[in-house]
Motif scaffolding. Structure first.
Motif, mmCIF file in Angstrom:
data_model
loop_
_atom_site.group_PDB
_atom_site.id
_atom_site.type_symbol
_atom_site.label_atom_id
_atom_site.label_comp_id
_atom_site.label_asym_id
_atom_site.label_seq_id
_atom_site.Cartn_x
_atom_site.Cartn_y
_atom_site.Cartn_z
ATOM 1 N N ALA A 90 74.158 21.706 -4.190
ATOM 2 C CA ALA A 90 75.125 21.085 -3.270
ATOM 3 C C ALA A 90 75.267 19.504 -3.411
ATOM 4 O O ALA A 90 76.180 18.876 -3.480
ATOM 5 C CB ALA A 90 74.937 21.473 -1.767
ATOM 6 N N ALA B 153 79.825 21.664 0.502
ATOM 7 C CA ALA B 153 79.547 22.327 1.744
ATOM 8 C C ALA B 153 79.288 23.811 1.835
ATOM 9 O O ALA B 153 78.267 24.144 2.265
ATOM 10 C CB ALA B 153 80.732 21.692 2.750
ATOM 11 N N VAL B 154 80.082 24.418 1.060
ATOM 12 C CA VAL B 154 79.698 25.761 1.060
ATOM 13 C C VAL B 154 78.495 26.230 0.312
ATOM 14 O O VAL B 154 77.801 27.072 0.703
ATOM 15 C CB VAL B 154 81.088 26.642 0.190
ATOM 16 C CG1 VAL B 154 80.817 28.170 -0.063
ATOM 17 C CG2 VAL B 154 82.322 26.462 1.045
ATOM 18 N N THR B 155 78.173 25.556 -0.920
ATOM 19 C CA THR B 155 76.774 25.500 -1.528
ATOM 20 C C THR B 155 75.760 25.272 -0.615
ATOM 21 O O THR B 155 74.580 25.997 -0.701
ATOM 22 C CB THR B 155 76.803 24.806 -2.854
ATOM 23 O OG1 THR B 155 78.294 25.025 -3.637
ATOM 24 C CG2 THR B 155 75.482 25.130 -3.768
ATOM 25 N N ALA B 156 76.019 24.156 0.260
ATOM 26 C CA ALA B 156 74.755 23.696 1.114
ATOM 27 C C ALA B 156 74.546 24.836 2.147
ATOM 28 O O ALA B 156 73.460 25.268 2.889
ATOM 29 C CB ALA B 156 75.100 22.358 1.873
ATOM 30 N N TYR B 157 75.644 25.339 2.556
ATOM 31 C CA TYR B 157 75.660 26.543 3.762
ATOM 32 C C TYR B 157 74.909 27.592 3.286
ATOM 33 O O TYR B 157 74.147 28.462 3.943
ATOM 34 C CB TYR B 157 77.109 27.077 3.862
ATOM 35 C CG TYR B 157 77.000 28.151 4.870
ATOM 36 C CD1 TYR B 157 76.672 27.746 6.395
ATOM 37 C CD2 TYR B 157 77.517 29.283 4.578
ATOM 38 C CE1 TYR B 157 76.974 28.922 7.441
ATOM 39 C CE2 TYR B 157 77.480 30.453 5.650
ATOM 40 C CZ TYR B 157 77.131 30.071 6.994
ATOM 41 O OH TYR B 157 77.404 31.269 7.940
ATOM 42 N N ARG B 158 74.891 28.114 1.826
ATOM 43 C CA ARG B 158 73.898 29.142 1.062
ATOM 44 C C ARG B 158 72.761 28.447 0.960
ATOM 45 O O ARG B 158 72.046 29.426 0.111
ATOM 46 C CB ARG B 158 74.842 29.390 -0.133
ATOM 47 C CG ARG B 158 76.150 30.225 0.191
ATOM 48 C CD ARG B 158 76.770 30.630 -1.253
ATOM 49 N NE ARG B 158 78.126 31.141 -0.929
ATOM 50 C CZ ARG B 158 79.123 31.407 -2.018
ATOM 51 N NH1 ARG B 158 78.533 31.158 -3.235
ATOM 52 N NH2 ARG B 158 80.048 31.900 -1.521
ATOM 53 N N LYS B 159 72.240 27.309 1.261
ATOM 54 C CA LYS B 159 70.789 26.982 1.265
ATOM 55 C C LYS B 159 70.404 26.541 -0.285
ATOM 56 O O LYS B 159 69.497 26.682 -0.595
ATOM 57 C CB LYS B 159 69.808 28.174 1.728
ATOM 58 C CG LYS B 159 70.274 28.581 3.162
ATOM 59 C CD LYS B 159 69.222 27.880 4.004
ATOM 60 C CE LYS B 159 69.484 28.511 5.467
ATOM 61 N NZ LYS B 159 70.002 27.645 6.587
ATOM 62 N N PHE C 286 70.573 23.510 -1.409
ATOM 63 C CA PHE C 286 70.687 22.012 -1.142
ATOM 64 C C PHE C 286 70.874 21.168 -2.572
ATOM 65 O O PHE C 286 71.447 20.255 -2.550
ATOM 66 C CB PHE C 286 70.016 21.501 -0.359
ATOM 67 C CG PHE C 286 69.809 22.132 0.940
ATOM 68 C CD1 PHE C 286 70.930 21.954 1.732
ATOM 69 C CD2 PHE C 286 68.654 23.156 1.511
ATOM 70 C CE1 PHE C 286 71.086 22.579 2.979
ATOM 71 C CE2 PHE C 286 68.973 23.752 2.601
ATOM 72 C CZ PHE C 286 70.006 23.638 3.418
#
Length: 148
Positions: A30, A19-25, A27
């Motif tokens: 993530a 989730a943190v990796t996806a928040y950093r764009k 994908f």
């Protein structure tokens, strides 16, 4: 029970990192992290973790693994001995007899390249032109040398 709890915790932690990796764009990364994170919980749900936990603490299972390891070692040793020795005694005798029969051809002592007259039908080479036979003349010489 402990193994299932640990696998669940690992899955939840991995999904949090995803989730943190996806928040950093990021994908793609993530999605990979989420895929790896779902593996432990999937193993718990299928019962593989329970089977492994039961097997790890079973002396009968460890004795079975020991027997399987011994069988594998014997199999590998016999294959190595067979490769080094050339098979059974009958196969070695047959190979030795065939080697004696085919050791040398009767006319093998005379070189096959360089005997006889050179071919007179070849045209003289011109400085700017390339002959069609030049491409394969080296290969032909090697083949003639080996009697092919």
């Amino acid at each position: 029970m402990i193994a299932e709890t640990v696998c669940s915790a690992v899955s939840v932690a991995g999904l949090g990192i995803a989730a943190v990796t996806a928040y950093r764009k990021r994908f793609l990364a993530a999605a990979r992290i989420a895929a790896y994170s779902l593996v432990p919980i999937g193993l718990v749900m299928t019962g593989v973790v329970g089977w492994l936990a039961d097997t790890a603490f079973s002396p009968t299972a460890w004795a079975g693994f020991l027997v399987l390891g011994g069988a594998w070692a014997l199999f590998m040793i016999t294959r190595a001995v067979e490769r080094r020795g050339g098979g059974t005694r009958k196969e070695r005798r047959a190979a030795k007899a065939s080697a004696r029969r085919e050791a040398a051809a009767p006319a093998a002592s005379a070189p096959s390249v360089g005997q006889g007259a050179p071919p007179a039908s070849r045209p003289a080479a011109t400085p700017g032109a390339k002959r069609s036979g030049d491409d394969f003349s080296d290969i032909e010489a090697i083949l003639k040398k080996h009697g092919i």
